[in-house]
Design an enzyme around this catalytic site. Structure first.
Site, PDB file in Angstrom:
ATOM      1  N   GLY A  14      19.201  38.631  66.720  1.00 50.51           N
ATOM      2  CA  GLY A  14      20.106  38.324  65.615  1.00 50.51           C
ATOM      3  C   GLY A  14      21.501  38.893  65.733  1.00 50.51           C
ATOM      4  O   GLY A  14      22.162  39.091  64.709  1.00 50.51           O
ATOM      5  N   SER A  15      22.003  39.106  66.975  1.00 47.98           N
ATOM      6  CA  SER A  15      23.379  39.618  67.056  1.00 47.98           C
ATOM      7  C   SER A  15      24.372  38.562  66.575  1.00 47.98           C
ATOM      8  O   SER A  15      25.374  38.888  65.927  1.00 47.98           O
ATOM      9  CB  SER A  15      23.710  40.087  68.476  1.00 47.98           C
ATOM     10  OG  SER A  15      23.849  39.011  69.363  1.00 47.98           O
ATOM     11  N   ASN A  16      24.104  37.294  66.865  1.00 46.34           N
ATOM     12  CA  ASN A  16      24.998  36.230  66.367  1.00 46.34           C
ATOM     13  C   ASN A  16      24.896  36.087  64.854  1.00 46.34           C
ATOM     14  O   ASN A  16      25.909  35.926  64.167  1.00 46.34           O
ATOM     15  CB  ASN A  16      24.674  34.894  67.044  1.00 46.34           C
ATOM     16  CG  ASN A  16      25.257  34.813  68.423  1.00 46.34           C
ATOM     17  OD1 ASN A  16      26.442  34.566  68.594  1.00 46.34           O
ATOM     18  ND2 ASN A  16      24.434  35.061  69.436  1.00 46.34           N
ATOM     19  N   MET A  88      14.481  29.399  67.983  1.00 46.88           N
ATOM     20  CA  MET A  88      13.765  28.963  69.180  1.00 46.88           C
ATOM     21  C   MET A  88      12.899  27.709  68.978  1.00 46.88           C
ATOM     22  O   MET A  88      11.878  27.555  69.640  1.00 46.88           O
ATOM     23  CB  MET A  88      12.900  30.109  69.725  1.00 46.88           C
ATOM     24  CG  MET A  88      13.697  31.349  70.108  1.00 46.88           C
ATOM     25  SD  MET A  88      15.047  30.998  71.247  1.00 46.88           S
ATOM     26  CE  MET A  88      14.107  30.845  72.762  1.00 46.88           C
ATOM     27  N   ARG A  89      13.308  26.843  68.050  1.00 50.27           N
ATOM     28  CA  ARG A  89      12.551  25.591  67.840  1.00 50.27           C
ATOM     29  C   ARG A  89      13.483  24.406  67.899  1.00 50.27           C
ATOM     30  O   ARG A  89      14.626  24.499  67.448  1.00 50.27           O
ATOM     31  CB  ARG A  89      11.964  25.567  66.430  1.00 50.27           C
ATOM     32  CG  ARG A  89      10.770  26.394  66.312  1.00 50.27           C
ATOM     33  CD  ARG A  89      10.103  26.281  64.967  1.00 50.27           C
ATOM     34  NE  ARG A  89       9.170  27.356  64.878  1.00 50.27           N
ATOM     35  CZ  ARG A  89       8.056  27.415  65.585  1.00 50.27           C
ATOM     36  NH1 ARG A  89       7.699  26.419  66.358  1.00 50.27           N
ATOM     37  NH2 ARG A  89       7.271  28.466  65.515  1.00 50.27           N
ATOM     38  N   LEU A  90      12.951  23.302  68.400  1.00 47.69           N
ATOM     39  CA  LEU A  90      13.714  22.063  68.329  1.00 47.69           C
ATOM     40  C   LEU A  90      13.625  21.548  66.898  1.00 47.69           C
ATOM     41  O   LEU A  90      12.614  21.724  66.218  1.00 47.69           O
ATOM     42  CB  LEU A  90      13.129  21.021  69.281  1.00 47.69           C
ATOM     43  CG  LEU A  90      13.427  21.223  70.763  1.00 47.69           C
ATOM     44  CD1 LEU A  90      12.730  20.129  71.574  1.00 47.69           C
ATOM     45  CD2 LEU A  90      14.923  21.199  71.025  1.00 47.69           C
ATOM     46  N   ILE A  91      14.679  20.883  66.465  1.00 48.28           N
ATOM     47  CA  ILE A  91      14.723  20.308  65.118  1.00 48.28           C
ATOM     48  C   ILE A  91      14.337  18.834  65.246  1.00 48.28           C
ATOM     49  O   ILE A  91      14.876  18.129  66.105  1.00 48.28           O
ATOM     50  CB  ILE A  91      16.157  20.436  64.544  1.00 48.28           C
ATOM     51  CG1 ILE A  91      16.623  21.900  64.532  1.00 48.28           C
ATOM     52  CG2 ILE A  91      16.276  19.795  63.179  1.00 48.28           C
ATOM     53  CD1 ILE A  91      15.966  22.818  63.543  1.00 48.28           C
ATOM     54  N   ASN A 111      24.728  24.689  66.523  1.00 50.45           N
ATOM     55  CA  ASN A 111      24.043  25.684  67.347  1.00 50.45           C
ATOM     56  C   ASN A 111      25.053  26.329  68.292  1.00 50.45           C
ATOM     57  O   ASN A 111      26.080  25.732  68.607  1.00 50.45           O
ATOM     58  CB  ASN A 111      22.945  24.990  68.169  1.00 50.45           C
ATOM     59  CG  ASN A 111      22.137  25.967  69.005  1.00 50.45           C
ATOM     60  OD1 ASN A 111      21.823  27.078  68.559  1.00 50.45           O
ATOM     61  ND2 ASN A 111      21.785  25.573  70.220  1.00 50.45           N
ATOM     62  N   HIS A 113      25.228  28.071  72.165  1.00 46.41           N
ATOM     63  CA  HIS A 113      24.428  28.124  73.385  1.00 46.41           C
ATOM     64  C   HIS A 113      25.219  28.842  74.477  1.00 46.41           C
ATOM     65  O   HIS A 113      26.399  28.562  74.681  1.00 46.41           O
ATOM     66  CB  HIS A 113      24.064  26.699  73.829  1.00 46.41           C
ATOM     67  CG  HIS A 113      23.157  26.697  75.016  1.00 46.41           C
ATOM     68  ND1 HIS A 113      21.812  26.998  74.918  1.00 46.41           N
ATOM     69  CD2 HIS A 113      23.406  26.470  76.328  1.00 46.41           C
ATOM     70  CE1 HIS A 113      21.271  26.947  76.129  1.00 46.41           C
ATOM     71  NE2 HIS A 113      22.215  26.624  76.994  1.00 46.41           N
TER      72      HIS A 113
END
Ligand code: GRF
Length: 205
Positions: A14-16, A88-91, A111, A113
């Site tokens: 959770g740094s972002n 870490m999941r696709l939507i 997002n 990346h």
């Protein structure tokens, strides 16, 4: 001041997410909530420390049921924008369609990346770029579609990989650019430089 309602989805350190929460506070507003699909992760602790509401919905059943639960939170808080930050999941396409139906067709989910997409999509992007010793990698902010890091690119910034640089130094540089770039995007949204199509109040949830 009226500002867009923003939720952050994250699954890990959770740094972002932390840097988004802090940036939002600097702008005089608050992130509406942080959602995690994983228990006991750093992001939940960081949000609690910063006094930001948190939700945990672990994936105990199928994807559709999990997404329904998550959408309930989005509806309850009338969220305008979702910022994925190490989620870490696709939507799914149906999740995206539901969001669009609430925002006059706009997909206000983004997002960050750690690569210059379309290079190195998916997990371990920094590790793979480092292993290949690319002369430069970088950071991408992009809209989310149902693919793996395939949505429309919004912002990119190059990060040079120096000869003989250690992975930990490279990673630190990448994270610091991530935090600045995502913060800049957040500011553009909050100040209206990037327009927000607000949540349709009439929708049942
Ligand atoms: C970041 O590198 C982000 O770009 C990627 O996942 C990582 C999350 O790191 N999507 P953190 O949890 O924000 O520290």
């Amino acid at each position: 001041m009226k500002y867009p309602r923003i939720a952050v989805f994250a699954s890990g350190t959770g740094s972002n997410a932390e840097s988004l929460m802090k940036k939002m506070k600097d702008l005089g507003c608050e992130i509406e909530f942080v959602f995690s699909d994983k228990r006991d992760v750093g992001v939940l602790e960081k949000a609690l420390r910063l006094g930001v509401k948190t939700y945990l919905v672990e994936k105990t059943s199928d994807r559709a049921t999990h997404e329904e639960e998550v959408l309930k939170l989005v509806h309850r808080h009338r969220i305008d924008w979702i910022f994925l930050a190490g989620y870490m999941r696709l939507i799914s396409a149906s999740f995206l369609q539901t969001l669009q139906s609430h925002h006059q067709g706009a997909t206000q989910i983004v997002n960050i990346h750690p690569s210059l997409l379309p290079a190195y999509p998916g997990s371990q992007a920094m590790e793979r770029a480092f292993a290949d010793q690319v002369p430069h990698s970088g950071i991408t902010v992009h809209f989310v579609d149902e693919g793996m890091d395939t949505g429309k690119i919004i912002m990119q910034e190059q990060v040079a990989l120096q000869k003989f640089e250690s992975f930990s130094d490279f990673k630190m540089k990448m994270h610091s650019v991530e935090h600045r770039l995502y913060g800049q995007f957040l500011e553009n949204v909050v100040t209206g430089k990037i327009p927000t199509l607000s949540y349709k109040e009439t929708v049942e949830c």
